[in-house]
Design a protein around this motif. Structure first.
Motif, mmCIF file in Angstrom:
data_model
loop_
_atom_site.group_PDB
_atom_site.id
_atom_site.type_symbol
_atom_site.label_atom_id
_atom_site.label_comp_id
_atom_site.label_asym_id
_atom_site.label_seq_id
_atom_site.Cartn_x
_atom_site.Cartn_y
_atom_site.Cartn_z
ATOM 1 N N MET A 1 -25.445 15.611 -26.783
ATOM 2 C CA MET A 1 -25.917 14.213 -26.876
ATOM 3 C C MET A 1 -27.382 14.043 -26.467
ATOM 4 S SD MET A 1 -23.852 12.253 -23.859
ATOM 5 C CE MET A 1 -22.493 13.381 -23.575
ATOM 6 N N HIS B 1 -26.007 9.556 -31.999
ATOM 7 C CA HIS B 1 -26.085 9.426 -30.544
ATOM 8 C C HIS B 1 -25.322 8.184 -30.080
ATOM 9 C CE1 HIS B 1 -28.126 8.219 -26.701
ATOM 10 N NE2 HIS B 1 -27.720 9.430 -26.423
ATOM 11 N N PHE C 1 -17.611 5.020 -17.933
ATOM 12 C CA PHE C 1 -18.529 4.875 -16.803
ATOM 13 C C PHE C 1 -18.806 3.415 -16.437
ATOM 14 C CE2 PHE C 1 -19.398 9.224 -18.235
ATOM 15 C CZ PHE C 1 -19.373 9.901 -17.026
ATOM 16 N N LEU D 1 -13.256 13.065 -13.400
ATOM 17 C CA LEU D 1 -13.494 12.930 -14.836
ATOM 18 C C LEU D 1 -12.416 13.618 -15.657
ATOM 19 C CD1 LEU D 1 -16.449 12.272 -13.802
ATOM 20 C CD2 LEU D 1 -17.265 13.417 -15.829
ATOM 21 N N GLY E 1 -24.086 16.068 -14.214
ATOM 22 C CA GLY E 1 -23.619 15.305 -13.055
ATOM 23 C C GLY E 1 -23.409 16.140 -11.805
ATOM 24 N N VAL F 1 -26.625 15.027 -8.499
ATOM 25 C CA VAL F 1 -26.002 14.280 -7.403
ATOM 26 C C VAL F 1 -26.186 15.023 -6.084
ATOM 27 C CG1 VAL F 1 -23.792 13.446 -6.524
ATOM 28 C CG2 VAL F 1 -24.316 13.195 -8.934
ATOM 29 N N ALA G 1 -29.639 14.419 -4.768
ATOM 30 C CA ALA G 1 -29.829 13.083 -4.170
ATOM 31 C C ALA G 1 -29.141 12.981 -2.813
ATOM 32 C CB ALA G 1 -29.304 12.010 -5.121
ATOM 33 N N PHE H 1 -34.628 14.242 -11.132
ATOM 34 C CA PHE H 1 -35.401 14.730 -12.285
ATOM 35 C C PHE H 1 -36.774 14.088 -12.217
ATOM 36 C CE2 PHE H 1 -31.331 15.253 -14.858
ATOM 37 C CZ PHE H 1 -31.379 16.637 -14.813
ATOM 38 N N ALA I 1 -39.420 13.982 -17.366
ATOM 39 C CA ALA I 1 -38.648 14.196 -18.595
ATOM 40 C C ALA I 1 -39.662 14.515 -19.688
ATOM 41 C CB ALA I 1 -37.848 12.952 -18.942
ATOM 42 N N THR J 1 -35.205 6.654 -12.049
ATOM 43 C CA THR J 1 -34.463 7.856 -11.667
ATOM 44 C C THR J 1 -33.427 8.270 -12.712
ATOM 45 O OG1 THR J 1 -34.651 6.916 -9.470
ATOM 46 C CG2 THR J 1 -33.205 8.820 -9.682
ATOM 47 N N PRO K 1 -31.888 4.313 -24.789
ATOM 48 C CA PRO K 1 -30.617 4.832 -25.303
ATOM 49 C C PRO K 1 -30.107 6.068 -24.561
ATOM 50 C CG PRO K 1 -32.181 4.456 -27.102
ATOM 51 C CD PRO K 1 -32.923 4.191 -25.828
ATOM 52 N N VAL L 1 -30.410 6.652 -21.404
ATOM 53 C CA VAL L 1 -30.230 6.388 -19.971
ATOM 54 C C VAL L 1 -28.981 7.134 -19.483
ATOM 55 C CG1 VAL L 1 -28.838 4.292 -20.359
ATOM 56 C CG2 VAL L 1 -30.121 4.536 -18.246
ATOM 57 N N CYS L 2 -29.055 7.645 -18.251
ATOM 58 C CA CYS L 2 -27.938 8.423 -17.715
ATOM 59 C C CYS L 2 -26.643 7.599 -17.735
ATOM 60 C CB CYS L 2 -28.257 8.822 -16.277
ATOM 61 S SG CYS L 2 -26.887 9.633 -15.460
ATOM 62 N N PRO L 3 -25.588 8.087 -18.392
ATOM 63 C CA PRO L 3 -24.335 7.320 -18.399
ATOM 64 C C PRO L 3 -23.643 7.337 -17.032
ATOM 65 C CG PRO L 3 -24.029 9.443 -19.485
ATOM 66 C CD PRO L 3 -25.483 9.349 -19.135
ATOM 67 N N GLY L 4 -23.976 8.373 -16.215
ATOM 68 C CA GLY L 4 -23.230 8.574 -14.963
ATOM 69 C C GLY L 4 -23.849 7.897 -13.760
HETATM 70 C C1 HEM Z 1 -28.352 11.160 -8.942
HETATM 71 C C2 HEM Z 1 -27.700 11.638 -9.986
HETATM 72 C C3 HEM Z 1 -28.213 11.649 -11.391
HETATM 73 C C4 HEM Z 1 -29.486 11.567 -11.873
HETATM 74 C C5 HEM Z 1 -30.774 11.416 -11.074
HETATM 75 C C6 HEM Z 1 -29.420 11.646 -13.316
HETATM 76 C C7 HEM Z 1 -30.524 11.545 -14.154
HETATM 77 C C8 HEM Z 1 -30.462 11.607 -15.528
HETATM 78 C C9 HEM Z 1 -31.613 11.510 -16.386
HETATM 79 C C10 HEM Z 1 -33.049 11.325 -15.924
HETATM 80 C C11 HEM Z 1 -31.156 11.633 -17.664
HETATM 81 C C12 HEM Z 1 -32.001 11.580 -18.934
HETATM 82 C C13 HEM Z 1 -32.460 12.972 -19.358
HETATM 83 C C14 HEM Z 1 -33.351 12.909 -20.574
HETATM 84 O O1 HEM Z 1 -33.026 12.205 -21.532
HETATM 85 O O2 HEM Z 1 -34.385 13.591 -20.570
HETATM 86 C C15 HEM Z 1 -29.734 11.814 -17.604
HETATM 87 C C16 HEM Z 1 -28.919 11.975 -18.699
HETATM 88 C C17 HEM Z 1 -27.587 12.264 -18.612
HETATM 89 N N1 HEM Z 1 -26.807 12.280 -17.470
HETATM 90 FE FE1 HEM Z 1 -27.432 11.898 -15.598
HETATM 91 N N2 HEM Z 1 -28.118 11.800 -13.680
HETATM 92 C C18 HEM Z 1 -27.346 11.783 -12.550
HETATM 93 C C19 HEM Z 1 -25.968 11.861 -12.485
HETATM 94 C C20 HEM Z 1 -25.146 12.023 -13.571
HETATM 95 C C21 HEM Z 1 -23.698 12.085 -13.520
HETATM 96 C C22 HEM Z 1 -22.863 11.909 -12.250
HETATM 97 C C23 HEM Z 1 -23.274 12.331 -14.795
HETATM 98 C C24 HEM Z 1 -21.876 12.490 -15.313
HETATM 99 C C25 HEM Z 1 -20.810 12.554 -14.604
HETATM 100 C C26 HEM Z 1 -24.442 12.414 -15.644
HETATM 101 C C27 HEM Z 1 -24.427 12.676 -16.993
HETATM 102 C C28 HEM Z 1 -25.522 12.597 -17.821
HETATM 103 C C29 HEM Z 1 -25.460 12.805 -19.265
HETATM 104 C C30 HEM Z 1 -24.217 13.171 -20.061
HETATM 105 C C31 HEM Z 1 -26.755 12.587 -19.757
HETATM 106 C C32 HEM Z 1 -27.201 12.654 -21.225
HETATM 107 C C33 HEM Z 1 -27.242 11.232 -21.788
HETATM 108 C C34 HEM Z 1 -27.807 11.110 -23.190
HETATM 109 O O3 HEM Z 1 -28.645 11.922 -23.588
HETATM 110 O O4 HEM Z 1 -27.396 10.173 -23.878
HETATM 111 N N3 HEM Z 1 -25.551 12.216 -14.873
HETATM 112 N N4 HEM Z 1 -29.320 11.789 -16.284
#
Ligand code: HEM
Length: 527
Positions: free
Chosen positions: A123, A131, A142, A193, A316, A320, A323, A378, A381, A461, A466, A468-471
């Motif tokens: 994704m 997407h 979520f 999950l 995920g 986490v 953080a 992160f 990006a 963060t 579109p 944006v982190c789902p989690g």
């Molecule tokens: C503090 C914890 C977290 C931070 C800082 C974070 C940050 C991010 C960021 C910055 C992105 C965008 C990456 C990009 O497009 O370049 C992202 C995407 C994503 N994150 Fe998180 N995340 C966190 C926790 C989680 C958790 C707990 C899950 C799932 C259980 C998760 C699942 C995902 C997924 C599947 C994407 C891809 C979304 C997409 O492209 O549509 N993340 N996250």
């Protein structure tokens, strides 16, 4: 997700200088615009590495980047690998445009890394309708209501950490908390999950060990590794996929990981199909298979499920853990703040910790928000323009030729860094003390002086738009539970020889002065 994947031996096979030169020449002619070359920015010391080593391979993350931000402002140019011009962007108007526009996709080397690790149609690299389709399937899982249902599983896992530390005699000693946090984050995802036990904390899961091997080797960035990532971006997707079958050690590890995650997903899907009533399974696998509804057209094909599973497990886990680690570190560093937080936990938990209403704990949330601002897991990006377009600017930029410009036309192929951590340090947005760790700013009416970009308190963060982190809600709940349970039970302090510094290695990890990835904290039982 960072590109720092260890494809070093892969590169030994693929890296031929001649090919690179040809490809580079073609690409340069496609996207270099004269104007981009005139956007001010730091001088580069090397044609091969440009400014990338100063950006990504420093002892402490931001050592140079935050000085460049002060000197050149929120939009400047840096030299990428092989003479490439990149834009470094933390200007809120420009970021808003980039993150919401369909004209940008994930950066080249991150794209290849995610293809190698997760699979070709993950994704992160999808755009448009395809997407939206997968996000419409996973987003409901979520939702805030659904995430709340994960609370017992999160609590149970955090209490396992406490029991383990007590059994291991950790209280009274200085202990590296980073591995425990990584393992526990994976266990929480398994339970909440997937309704599946990884047992990463007890070291029993093959899958968790191999995911750790991959992420740990990615967490030791070197010049060669950086070069490998840079080279990877010039190699066509199909060649990258082909290369993943090569009999070389790093690819064998990835293949084993893919095999294990594929077997896990078949097992989970089969189990759900056998036991769950159609329309009634609201687990994440239920959403992915379409078992959560009676409409048989929802869900994704079975062969796609392992790809999404890998993306979620990697996305995920260490984020986490990073953080939580930095939150506990700041709490250990600031004794007064820790005591105030402990008082808040004690007065909010009249009937025990199970009754806590985490969102109504101002002190807890102020500390977490401040960590998410200054220690974003992160920090950067990467994006690339998929067509020619014009970037808006909040404030004009003076080019090196003395021209005042209020927008920047860019060409298809232009690489851009979305400078998440730099945006969190803009004094125009966060005030004159933007660089200071000051949780009390979150009690002010307007901690962020600008329009919101991200989903949570205007922080970037979790990115925005579109992708944006789902989690993010799930992550916040995990951090809230971890911090309250640990601070309720233990008094934290930093060892006398503390030298932990944030360093970027996939996520913002902690490294001590000797370059080792660890986060030592002194832990005592609360008396
Ligand atoms: C503090 C914890 C977290 C931070 C800082 C974070 C940050 C991010 C960021 C910055 C992105 C965008 C990456 C990009 O497009 O370049 C992202 C995407 C994503 N994150 Fe998180 N995340 C966190 C926790 C989680 C958790 C707990 C899950 C799932 C259980 C998760 C699942 C995902 C997924 C599947 C994407 C891809 C979304 C997409 O492209 O549509 N993340 N996250």
């Amino acid at each position: 997700m960072s590109a720092a994947f260890p494809a070093r031996d892969l590169i030994a096979v693929l890296f031929t200088f001649a090919i690179l030169l040809v490809v580079w020449t073609v690409r340069q002619s496609r996207f270099s615009s004269e104007l981009i070359a005139c956007i001010p920015g730091p001088r580069s010391k090397s044609w091969i590495f440009g400014n990338m080593l100063d950006l990504l391979l420093t002892k402490e993350y931001g050592e140079h980047e935050f000085k460049w931000l002060q000197k050149y402002g929120p939009v400047y140019s840096v030299k990428g690998y092989f003479g490439e011009h990149r834009l470094m962007v933390s200007d809120p108007s420009t970021l808003k445009y980039i993150l919401s526009s369909p004209r940008f996709a994930m950066g080249h080397s991150q794209r290849k890394t995610t293809i190698l690790l997760f699979g070709k149609d993950n994704m992160l690299i999808r755009n448009g309708e395809s997407h939206r389709h997968i996000r419409n399937i996973i987003n409901p899982w979520f939702s805030s209501k659904n995430v709340r249902l994960a609370l017992p599983a999160i609590r149970e896992n955090v209490r396992k950490v406490i029991d383990l530390w007590e059994a291991q005699g950790v209280p009274g000693n200085t202990f590296d908390i980073s591995q425990t946090l990584h393992n526990s984050a994976l266990d929480i995802m398994g339970d909440a999950l997937l309704e599946y036990r990884f047992d990463a904390l007890t070291g029993q899961s093959e899958l968790s060990k191999i995911q750790r091997t991959i992420l740990d080797s990615a967490s030791s960035p070197t010049e060669l590794g950086q070069l490998a990532d840079a080279t990877l971006s010039y190699i066509p997707d199909a060649v990258v996929r082909w290369a993943s079958h090569l009999p070389i050690p790093s690819m064998q590890v990835v293949k084993t990981y893919q095999g294990l995650t594929k077997a896990l997903s078949s097992h989970l899907v089969q189990q759900k199909r056998e036991t769950a009533a159609v329309g009634a399974d609201h687990s994440l696998i239920g959403h992915l298979t379409g078992l959560n509804t009676t409409d048989s057209s929802t869900g994704v094909p079975d062969e796609e499920i392992p790809i999404h599973l890998r993306t979620l497990l990697v996305g995920g886990g260490d984020t986490v853990a990073s953080a939580i680690g930095w939150t506990l570190y700041k709490i250990a560093q600031m004794e007064g703040l820790q005591q105030e937080l402990r008082n808040e936990i004690q007065s909010a938990s009249g009937n025990g910790l199970d009754d806590l209403d985490y969102d109504n704990m101002p002190f807890l949330n102020a500390i977490i928000n401040e960590v998410l601002r200054l220690f974003a897991p992160f920090p950067l990006a990467e994006r690339v323009a998929t067509e020619d377009c014009i970037l808006p600017l909040s404030h004009p930029v003076v080019t090196t030729t003395g021209r005042l410009i209020s927008e920047i036309p860019i060409k298809k192929g232009q690489p851009i860094f979305v400078a998440i951590s730099a945006y969190h340090r803009l004094t125009s947005i966060w005030g004159a003390d933007a660089l200071e760790f000051r949780p009390s700013r979150w009690f002010e009416e307007e901690p962020c002086k600008g329009s919101a970009l991200g989903p949570h308190r205007s922080l970037l963060t979790f990115l925005a738009g579109p992708h944006v982190c789902p989690g993010w809600r799930f992550a916040l709940l995990e951090i809230q539970v971890f911090v309250t349970e640990i601070v309720h039970k233990f008094v934290l302090s930093l060892p006398d020889n503390d030298s932990a510094r944030p360093s970027v290695a996939v996520t913002l990890v902690s490294k001590t002065a000797d370059g080792v990835q660890q986060l030592p904290i002194h832990i005592e039982a609360v008396v």
